[in-house]
Design an enzyme around this catalytic site. Structure first.
Site, mmCIF file in Angstrom:
data_model
loop_
_atom_site.group_PDB
_atom_site.id
_atom_site.type_symbol
_atom_site.label_atom_id
_atom_site.label_comp_id
_atom_site.label_asym_id
_atom_site.label_seq_id
_atom_site.Cartn_x
_atom_site.Cartn_y
_atom_site.Cartn_z
ATOM 1 N N ASP A 210 -3.590 0.123 7.658
ATOM 2 C CA ASP A 210 -4.253 1.436 7.503
ATOM 3 C C ASP A 210 -4.736 1.580 6.056
ATOM 4 O O ASP A 210 -4.417 0.762 5.204
ATOM 5 C CB ASP A 210 -3.257 2.566 7.824
ATOM 6 C CG ASP A 210 -1.995 2.435 6.967
ATOM 7 O OD1 ASP A 210 -1.051 1.759 7.401
ATOM 8 O OD2 ASP A 210 -1.975 2.983 5.841
ATOM 9 N N ASP A 212 -3.870 4.187 4.139
ATOM 10 C CA ASP A 212 -3.029 5.250 3.615
ATOM 11 C C ASP A 212 -3.798 6.578 3.771
ATOM 12 O O ASP A 212 -4.409 6.778 4.820
ATOM 13 C CB ASP A 212 -2.617 4.942 2.159
ATOM 14 C CG ASP A 212 -1.357 5.683 1.756
ATOM 15 O OD1 ASP A 212 -0.408 5.719 2.568
ATOM 16 O OD2 ASP A 212 -1.298 6.244 0.658
HETATM 17 N N1 LIG Z 1 0.325 3.789 4.379
HETATM 18 C C1 LIG Z 1 1.554 3.305 4.344
HETATM 19 N N2 LIG Z 1 2.465 3.772 3.453
HETATM 20 C C2 LIG Z 1 3.709 3.256 3.408
HETATM 21 N N3 LIG Z 1 4.152 2.318 4.236
HETATM 22 C C3 LIG Z 1 3.296 1.824 5.137
HETATM 23 N N4 LIG Z 1 3.455 0.885 6.080
HETATM 24 C C4 LIG Z 1 2.280 0.758 6.724
HETATM 25 N N5 LIG Z 1 1.363 1.614 6.233
HETATM 26 C C5 LIG Z 1 1.976 2.292 5.237
#
Ligand SMILES: Nc1ncnc2[nH]cnc12
Ligand SMILES: CSC[C@H]1O[C@H](OP(=O)(O)O)[C@H](O)[C@@H]1O
Length: 290
Positions: A210, A212
């Protein structure tokens, strides 16, 4: 010469690996408690392997409560020489897109509620984590990843956050714009520090799931999207792991970067002042030099 034994610590969505010869889940107890789960042992291309699901099968341990010390001690106790961490991460870089893999080489450790060292009063030690990952092992991961057709980025700074909540928009922007981080996750610290204390080579493969919360064109991060991306990429991860044994070989020469000698000049406590109870707990991690 030492025999290679490769461990894979599987993160979110990765609770076992296939293709091992003579697979067996074994129980390992440690002076630091019980590891996240039993450890799957076996061999691949004639090389001993070990697999540990970081959160336990069924995902029972939160990032804060993963028994990091027990996990690293247990792997050391099994004779592991090289640890490959596979984890899910958010990306702060447009070009590190969901589905890509990043071979992390630096960390910023923002965790605060975890035991971060095997050492302490009674046996004080300070190891260097200036370069917390092993370039030799990271080279092998890069080669195996490329051979498996994975889009793989070599090098990146991983922000280790405490969690379990994801970051706010302000935090996400700060990590990306001010701190220069590339990816974010909740588990590689203190794991990497403990691996260094245990004189294990450690490489981190972060699978981008992703963006974030900073990216204007992508919504907030959520677990279902992360797991869907991970599931779609699990086969790539397996292919990478399968390529490692032949690259590393059965006979293990000393690490050219010194990971396997990290404790050599690290212990400060005078021999006559050392606490016998702590020394007993350090039998696997530091037995080589104590
Ligand atoms: N955006 C994110 N922040 C923290 N841990 C994660 N693991 C997978 N995506 C994450
Ligand atoms: C599944 S969402 C967040 C969770 O996933 C990552 O775990 P791991 O590093 O073990 O793959 C992240 O660090 C969080 O723990």
């Amino acid at each position: 010469m030492t025999q290679t034994r490769i461990a894979v610590i599987g993160g979110s969505g990765i609770y076992d690996i296939d293709g091992l010869e003579n697979p067996e889940w074994v129980e390992v107890e440690t002076p630091w408690g019980t590891p996240s789960d039993q450890i799957l042992t076996g061999s691949l291309d004639g090389i001993e392997m070990a697999f540990l699901p970081r959160h336990g099968r069924g995902h029972v341990h939160s990032p804060t409560d993963v028994p990091y010390r027990a996990n690293i001690d247990a792997l050391k106790r099994l004779g592991v020489t090289d640890v490959i961490s596979v984890s899910a991460c958010g990306s702060f870089r447009e070009h590190m897109a969901p589905g890509d893999f990043v071979i992390v080489d630096q960390f910023i450790d923002r965790t605060f509620a975890r035991d971060k060292s095997f050492f302490g009063s009674g046996c004080v030690a300070h190891v260097s984590v200036a370069h917390p990952t092993c370039p030799r092992l990271s080279d092998a991961c890069e080669t195996a990843g490329k051979a498996a057709g994975i889009t793989i980025h070599r090098g990146g700074t991983y922000l280790a956050m405490e969690g379990p909540q994801f970051s706010s928009l302000a935090e996400s922007r700060m990590y990306r714009e001010q701190w220069g981080c590339d990816v974010i996750g909740m588990t590689n610290m203190p794991e990497a520090k403990l691996a260094r204390e245990a004189e294990l080579c450690y490489a981190s493969i972060a699978m981008v799931t992703d963006y974030d919360s900073w990216h204007p064109d992508h919504g907030e991060v959520d677990v279902s999207t992360i797991i869907a991306t991970l599931t779609g990429n699990a086969e790539k991860g397996r292919a990478l792991v399968k390529g490692l044994p032949s690259l590393l070989g059965a006979e293990r020469a000393p690490c050219p970067h010194g990971c396997d000698r990290a404790l050599e000049y690290a212990i400060l406590t005078a021999p006559e002042k050392r606490d016998p109870a702590l020394l007993a707990k350090l039998d696997a991690v530091a037995g080589r030099i104590l």
